[in-house]
Design a protein around this motif. Structure first.
Motif, short mmCIF file in Angstrom:
data_model
loop_
_atom_site.label_atom_id
_atom_site.label_comp_id
_atom_site.label_asym_id
_atom_site.label_seq_id
_atom_site.Cartn_x
_atom_site.Cartn_y
_atom_site.Cartn_z
N ALA A 124 11.90 1.21 -8.59
CA ALA A 124 10.58 0.99 -8.00
C ALA A 124 9.49 1.31 -9.02
O ALA A 124 9.67 2.13 -9.93
CB ALA A 124 10.41 1.88 -6.77
N TYR A 125 8.34 0.63 -8.88
CA TYR A 125 7.19 0.86 -9.75
C TYR A 125 6.02 1.29 -8.87
O TYR A 125 5.63 0.59 -7.93
CB TYR A 125 6.82 -0.41 -10.52
CG TYR A 125 7.66 -0.66 -11.75
CD1 TYR A 125 7.17 -0.41 -13.02
CD2 TYR A 125 8.97 -1.14 -11.62
CE1 TYR A 125 7.95 -0.63 -14.15
CE2 TYR A 125 9.75 -1.37 -12.74
CZ TYR A 125 9.23 -1.12 -14.00
OH TYR A 125 10.00 -1.33 -15.11
N LEU A 126 5.43 2.43 -9.21
CA LEU A 126 4.26 2.94 -8.51
C LEU A 126 3.07 2.87 -9.45
O LEU A 126 3.07 3.47 -10.52
CB LEU A 126 4.49 4.39 -8.06
CG LEU A 126 3.40 5.02 -7.20
CD1 LEU A 126 3.36 4.36 -5.82
CD2 LEU A 126 3.63 6.52 -7.05
N PHE A 127 2.07 2.10 -9.05
CA PHE A 127 0.86 1.94 -9.86
C PHE A 127 -0.27 2.76 -9.24
O PHE A 127 -0.55 2.65 -8.04
CB PHE A 127 0.46 0.46 -9.93
CG PHE A 127 1.40 -0.37 -10.76
CD1 PHE A 127 1.15 -0.58 -12.10
CD2 PHE A 127 2.54 -0.92 -10.19
CE1 PHE A 127 2.01 -1.35 -12.87
CE2 PHE A 127 3.42 -1.68 -10.95
CZ PHE A 127 3.15 -1.89 -12.30
N ILE A 128 -0.94 3.58 -10.08
CA ILE A 128 -2.00 4.45 -9.59
C ILE A 128 -3.24 4.30 -10.49
O ILE A 128 -3.17 4.48 -11.71
CB ILE A 128 -1.59 5.94 -9.59
CG1 ILE A 128 -0.26 6.14 -8.86
CG2 ILE A 128 -2.68 6.78 -8.95
CD1 ILE A 128 0.25 7.56 -8.90
N PRO A 182 0.84 -1.21 0.00
CA PRO A 182 0.00 0.00 0.00
C PRO A 182 0.87 1.25 0.00
O PRO A 182 1.85 1.34 0.73
CB PRO A 182 -0.80 -0.13 1.29
CG PRO A 182 -0.02 -1.05 2.17
CD PRO A 182 0.70 -2.00 1.25
N ALA A 183 0.51 2.22 -0.84
CA ALA A 183 1.29 3.46 -0.94
C ALA A 183 0.40 4.68 -0.81
O ALA A 183 0.76 5.78 -1.24
CB ALA A 183 2.04 3.49 -2.29
N GLY A 184 -0.76 4.49 -0.18
CA GLY A 184 -1.67 5.60 0.03
C GLY A 184 -1.52 6.21 1.40
O GLY A 184 -0.45 6.13 2.02
N GLU A 185 -2.58 6.80 1.89
CA GLU A 185 -2.55 7.49 3.17
C GLU A 185 -2.74 6.51 4.32
O GLU A 185 -3.52 5.56 4.22
CB GLU A 185 -3.65 8.56 3.20
CG GLU A 185 -3.51 9.60 2.10
CD GLU A 185 -4.78 10.42 1.92
OE1 GLU A 185 -5.81 10.07 2.54
OE2 GLU A 185 -4.74 11.41 1.16
N GLU A 186 -2.00 6.74 5.40
CA GLU A 186 -2.15 5.99 6.65
C GLU A 186 -2.03 4.48 6.43
O GLU A 186 -2.79 3.68 7.00
CB GLU A 186 -3.48 6.33 7.32
CG GLU A 186 -3.63 7.82 7.65
CD GLU A 186 -4.99 8.17 8.22
OE1 GLU A 186 -5.89 7.28 8.18
OE2 GLU A 186 -5.16 9.30 8.71
N GLY A 187 -1.08 4.11 5.59
CA GLY A 187 -0.84 2.69 5.37
C GLY A 187 -1.88 1.98 4.52
O GLY A 187 -1.91 0.75 4.47
N VAL A 240 -3.44 3.35 -4.92
CA VAL A 240 -2.00 3.45 -5.13
C VAL A 240 -1.29 2.23 -4.52
O VAL A 240 -1.48 1.92 -3.34
CB VAL A 240 -1.43 4.73 -4.49
CG1 VAL A 240 0.01 4.96 -4.95
CG2 VAL A 240 -2.29 5.94 -4.82
N GLY A 241 -0.47 1.55 -5.34
CA GLY A 241 0.31 0.42 -4.87
C GLY A 241 1.74 0.51 -5.36
O GLY A 241 2.01 1.06 -6.43
N LEU A 242 2.68 -0.04 -4.58
CA LEU A 242 4.12 0.13 -4.85
C LEU A 242 4.83 -1.22 -4.90
O LEU A 242 4.58 -2.10 -4.08
CB LEU A 242 4.75 0.99 -3.76
CG LEU A 242 6.25 1.25 -3.86
CD1 LEU A 242 6.56 2.14 -5.06
CD2 LEU A 242 6.78 1.89 -2.57
N VAL A 245 9.27 4.40 -11.48
CA VAL A 245 8.46 4.37 -12.70
C VAL A 245 6.99 4.42 -12.28
O VAL A 245 6.54 3.58 -11.48
CB VAL A 245 8.73 3.10 -13.53
CG1 VAL A 245 7.84 3.08 -14.77
CG2 VAL A 245 10.20 3.03 -13.93
N ILE A 246 6.25 5.39 -12.80
CA ILE A 246 4.83 5.53 -12.45
C ILE A 246 3.97 5.08 -13.62
O ILE A 246 4.15 5.56 -14.75
CB ILE A 246 4.50 6.99 -12.08
CG1 ILE A 246 5.34 7.44 -10.88
CG2 ILE A 246 3.01 7.13 -11.75
CD1 ILE A 246 5.17 8.89 -10.52
N ILE A 247 3.07 4.16 -13.36
CA ILE A 247 2.16 3.65 -14.39
C ILE A 247 0.73 3.84 -13.88
O ILE A 247 0.40 3.40 -12.77
CB ILE A 247 2.43 2.16 -14.68
CG1 ILE A 247 3.87 1.97 -15.17
CG2 ILE A 247 1.44 1.64 -15.72
CD1 ILE A 247 4.25 0.52 -15.39
N GLY A 248 -0.11 4.48 -14.67
CA GLY A 248 -1.45 4.80 -14.20
C GLY A 248 -2.52 4.64 -15.26
O GLY A 248 -2.24 4.55 -16.45
#
Length: 374
Positions: A360-364, A72-77, A289-291, A304-307
């Motif tokens: 790192a890959y960040l998926f949104i 998880p890469a959002g708010e408050e875990g 959002v996931g990492l 790398v951001i993929i959305g």
């Protein structure tokens, strides 16, 4: 970019990514289609912003990210990033449209003669009226209703839709409506041309049912925030404006369609005063959002951001290519459900092999799409 082109680009990207691994991709068409069928189902009712169905879609995507191995890469875990969005509006009691035609003054009636479709910072404006054809500026079709027409601080009267909309040989992509035929694009074009307000009237040659002159009235008084005052008016009211010029709305449309050339002109002794009373409705929506961590410490600070956006139009409205279908579910399989399915499956595939992930890959999965820009 068209939805088909965006989806084709995504699929090509997935194939090239899989090819770079030197192996068959670890996801299947059936898994990809399973996500699309869920997101585009009748149960999710088009995933409109601010609806319970959008929340249901967000929870589903978060579950898929978790099952796929994303942190998880959002708010408050959590997997969620919350933000407030203007999702609609309600009309207050003080909406008015007054026409000045020669020595006459005509007081129009809300929901009978007009409905607001957009607002700007100034909710009370006035000015002289200018007829600007279909209100289209389209360089790609060598067509511009605003050519040699000064509409600065004026009220622009235009036709809905596009020239020759039922003609398969129309330069405007045949019978398939382009973005230039949408009310919101016409409003923004008027704004960029420095008009103070815009009056849109149903084009009579292709739509002979006067009961459909005000389709926005069925949308629960939805009014978009586009930086300029905009109204839909009836053809009867538009014809009263043109009567003072000895001009006919239907004949003007026929001339434009026949010549594929603007028939724009400034009206003499004709003006309008508008007062819009609109109450914004704001609701909370969520990005998902996931990492995936990278494996190479030398590029640990690079991501790398993929959305893709997962929201859609809900049950329609003026942003739809078919605004007359208000109240019907707009399923949104292509491109937003298909794009979201793509990032879910790509994320899970990357998670299974950390050696291919130097960075790192960040998926949104985004909510709001262009609405988030307002």
């Amino acid at each position: 970019m068209s939805t088909r082109r965006k989806t084709a680009t995504l699929v090509l990207f997935l194939l090239l990514t899989a090819a770079s691994w030197g192996a068959t991709p670890s996801f299947t068409p059936d898994a990809y289609l399973r996500h699309i069928k869920f997101l585009a189902s009748d149960d999710l009712r088009g995933r409109g912003n601010g609806t319970p169905e959008l929340d249901k879609a967000a929870e589903y995507i978060a579950e898929q990210f978790k099952a796929g191995g994303l942190a998880p890469a959002g708010e408050e875990g959590s997997y969620f990033q919350k933000f407030m969005l203007t999702t609609g509006s309600q009309l207050g009691p003080s909406n008015r449209l007054t026409l000045r035609i020669g020595e006459r003054s005509i007081e129009a009636t809300l929901h009978k003669d007009f409905v607001p479709i957009s607002v700007g910072e100034k909710a009370e404006v006035g000015g002289d009226i200018v007829f600007a054809g279909y209100g289209i500026t389209a360089d790609e079709y060598q067509y511009d209703d605003y050519r040699n027409l000064d509409v600065t601080d004026k009220i622009v009267l235009i036709l809905a839709h596009e020239p020759r909309e039922n003609d398969p040989s129309s330069p405007f992509n045949g019978v398939e409506m382009t973005m230039h035929g949408q009310d919101n694009n016409k409003v923004l074009t008027a704004r960029y041309s420095k008009a103070r307000a815009i009056l849109i009237v149903q084009d009579p040659a292709n739509h002979d049912d006067p009961s459909l002159d005000l389709p926005a009235a069925a949308a629960g008084a939805q009014v978009d925030e586009l930086g300029i005052c905009g109204l839909r008016i009836t053809r009867a009211l538009a014809q009263q404006i043109l009567d003072g010029q000895q001009r006919n709305l239907l004949e003007l449309q026929k001339q434009i369609d026949e010549k594929m050339a603007p028939q724009s002109f400034a009206l003499q002794s004709a003006g309008a005063d508008l007062k819009l009373d609109v109450i914004k409705v704001r609701k909370e929506v969520r990005n998902v959002v996931g990492l995936l961590a990278g494996s190479d410490p030398s590029v640990a600070d690079e991501t790398v951001i993929i959305g893709a956006h997962y929201d859609h139009l809900g049950q329609g409205g003026r942003s739809s290519m078919s605004p007359q279908l208000i109240g019907q579910v707009h399923h949104g399989a292509d491109d937003n459900a298909s794009g979201t399915a793509g990032i879910i499956e790509l994320a899970a595939a990357l998670a299974k092999d950390p050696l291919v992930r130097r960075r790192a890959y960040l998926f949104i999965a985004f909510a709001g799409e262009e609405l988030g820009l307002r």
